[in-house]
Design a protein around this motif. Structure first.
Motif, PDB file in Angstrom:
ATOM      1  N   ILE A  72      15.687  99.007  46.101  1.00 59.10           N
ATOM      2  CA  ILE A  72      16.694  98.609  45.715  1.00 59.10           C
ATOM      3  C   ILE A  72      17.282  99.635  44.711  1.00 59.10           C
ATOM      4  O   ILE A  72      16.465 100.772  44.610  1.00 59.10           O
ATOM      5  CB  ILE A  72      16.179  97.413  44.786  1.00 59.10           C
ATOM      6  N   ASN A  73      18.548  99.426  44.239  1.00 58.82           N
ATOM      7  CA  ASN A  73      19.093 100.309  43.295  1.00 58.82           C
ATOM      8  C   ASN A  73      18.962  99.533  41.864  1.00 58.82           C
ATOM      9  O   ASN A  73      19.579  98.546  41.565  1.00 58.82           O
ATOM     10  CB  ASN A  73      20.571 100.700  43.566  1.00 58.82           C
ATOM     11  N   ILE A  74      18.226 100.178  41.189  1.00 61.60           N
ATOM     12  CA  ILE A  74      17.940  99.197  39.846  1.00 61.60           C
ATOM     13  C   ILE A  74      19.003  99.155  39.134  1.00 61.60           C
ATOM     14  O   ILE A  74      19.108  97.968  38.469  1.00 61.60           O
ATOM     15  CB  ILE A  74      16.535  99.958  38.968  1.00 61.60           C
ATOM     16  N   ASP A  75      19.925  99.948  38.871  1.00 61.08           N
ATOM     17  CA  ASP A  75      21.287  99.912  38.059  1.00 61.08           C
ATOM     18  C   ASP A  75      22.204  98.725  38.583  1.00 61.08           C
ATOM     19  O   ASP A  75      22.719  97.863  37.810  1.00 61.08           O
ATOM     20  CB  ASP A  75      22.189 101.148  37.875  1.00 61.08           C
ATOM     21  N   GLN A  76      22.020  98.421  39.930  1.00 57.79           N
ATOM     22  CA  GLN A  76      22.814  97.353  40.674  1.00 57.79           C
ATOM     23  C   GLN A  76      22.259  96.282  40.345  1.00 57.79           C
ATOM     24  O   GLN A  76      22.989  95.110  40.167  1.00 57.79           O
ATOM     25  CB  GLN A  76      23.274  97.657  42.153  1.00 57.79           C
ATOM     26  N   LEU A  77      21.088  96.109  40.340  1.00 55.50           N
ATOM     27  CA  LEU A  77      20.379  95.050  40.136  1.00 55.50           C
ATOM     28  C   LEU A  77      20.352  94.486  38.773  1.00 55.50           C
ATOM     29  O   LEU A  77      20.631  93.210  38.664  1.00 55.50           O
ATOM     30  CB  LEU A  77      18.981  95.170  40.567  1.00 55.50           C
ATOM     31  N   ILE A  78      20.288  95.574  37.803  1.00 54.65           N
ATOM     32  CA  ILE A  78      20.587  94.942  36.374  1.00 54.65           C
ATOM     33  C   ILE A  78      21.944  94.397  36.211  1.00 54.65           C
ATOM     34  O   ILE A  78      22.228  93.487  35.730  1.00 54.65           O
ATOM     35  CB  ILE A  78      20.238  96.202  35.538  1.00 54.65           C
ATOM     36  N   GLU A  79      22.862  95.113  36.731  1.00 54.79           N
ATOM     37  CA  GLU A  79      24.186  94.685  36.650  1.00 54.79           C
ATOM     38  C   GLU A  79      24.609  93.282  37.441  1.00 54.79           C
ATOM     39  O   GLU A  79      25.026  92.444  36.911  1.00 54.79           O
ATOM     40  CB  GLU A  79      25.134  95.659  37.451  1.00 54.79           C
ATOM     41  N   LYS A  80      23.780  92.915  38.496  1.00 53.65           N
ATOM     42  CA  LYS A  80      23.904  91.845  39.119  1.00 53.65           C
ATOM     43  C   LYS A  80      23.415  90.528  38.317  1.00 53.65           C
ATOM     44  O   LYS A  80      23.957  89.633  38.166  1.00 53.65           O
ATOM     45  CB  LYS A  80      23.514  91.977  40.461  1.00 53.65           C
ATOM     46  N   LEU A  81      22.056  90.946  37.707  1.00 51.59           N
ATOM     47  CA  LEU A  81      21.531  89.904  36.910  1.00 51.59           C
ATOM     48  C   LEU A  81      22.283  89.821  35.647  1.00 51.59           C
ATOM     49  O   LEU A  81      22.048  88.323  35.326  1.00 51.59           O
ATOM     50  CB  LEU A  81      20.218  90.342  36.492  1.00 51.59           C
ATOM     51  N   GLU A  82      23.077  90.781  35.142  1.00 54.16           N
ATOM     52  CA  GLU A  82      23.732  90.420  33.916  1.00 54.16           C
ATOM     53  C   GLU A  82      24.777  89.558  34.164  1.00 54.16           C
ATOM     54  O   GLU A  82      25.384  88.715  33.287  1.00 54.16           O
ATOM     55  CB  GLU A  82      24.301  91.642  33.248  1.00 54.16           C
ATOM     56  N   LYS A  83      25.406  89.613  35.341  1.00 52.95           N
ATOM     57  CA  LYS A  83      26.565  88.822  35.909  1.00 52.95           C
ATOM     58  C   LYS A  83      26.152  87.261  35.979  1.00 52.95           C
ATOM     59  O   LYS A  83      27.149  86.617  36.037  1.00 52.95           O
ATOM     60  CB  LYS A  83      27.330  89.398  36.761  1.00 52.95           C
ATOM     61  N   GLY A  84      24.888  87.236  36.388  1.00 54.71           N
ATOM     62  CA  GLY A  84      24.487  85.819  36.839  1.00 54.71           C
ATOM     63  C   GLY A  84      24.597  85.536  38.249  1.00 54.71           C
ATOM     64  O   GLY A  84      24.668  84.498  38.555  1.00 54.71           O
ATOM     65  N   ASN A  85      24.985  86.532  39.042  1.00 52.14           N
ATOM     66  CA  ASN A  85      25.152  86.291  40.334  1.00 52.14           C
ATOM     67  C   ASN A  85      23.688  86.353  41.366  1.00 52.14           C
ATOM     68  O   ASN A  85      23.001  87.218  41.387  1.00 52.14           O
ATOM     69  CB  ASN A  85      26.182  87.285  41.099  1.00 52.14           C
TER      70      ASN A  85
END
Length: 107
Positions: free
Chosen positions: A94-107
């Motif tokens: 995983i790319n941790i930055d992309q995962l954080i961004e995805k979680l922050e958006k709620g997707n």
């Protein structure tokens, strides 16, 4: 019982296949667990061509150190060491930055 020539009594001569197994320590910063990956999961991460020999796999192995992965599998207690081990069914880098961004958006 296996005959001396290595053939199977039920199936006759069976060609062997080399299969990779990798054991490593999975550490999330709070604790660690011994984890086992089998050939299919290793090939998914490293590519089938990296599993030709130890010499082709070792450079790939070094690339995995320090990276983030999601590992799904079954935990079991090792009868010898009495510690928990994880037998991986699936592993995804995983790319941790992309995962954080995805979680922050709620997707």
């Amino acid at each position: 019982k296996v005959p001396d020539d290595g053939s199977c009594a039920e199936h006759g001569a069976v060609a062997s296949k080399q299969r990779a197994i990798v054991n490593f320590i999975l550490d999330d910063g709070t604790n660690s667990i011994r984890c086992t990956l089998f050939h299919d999961q290793i090939a998914k991460l490293a590519g089938e061509e990296a599993l030709v020999s130890t010499e082709t796999f070792m450079p790939k192995r070094e690339e995995f150190l320090g990276k983030e992965f999601i590992v799904n599998g079954n935990a079991r207690r090792n009868n010898f060491s009495q510690s928990l081990e994880l037998i991986a069914n699936d592993v995804v880098e995983i790319n941790i930055d992309q995962l954080i961004e995805k979680l922050e958006k709620g997707n």
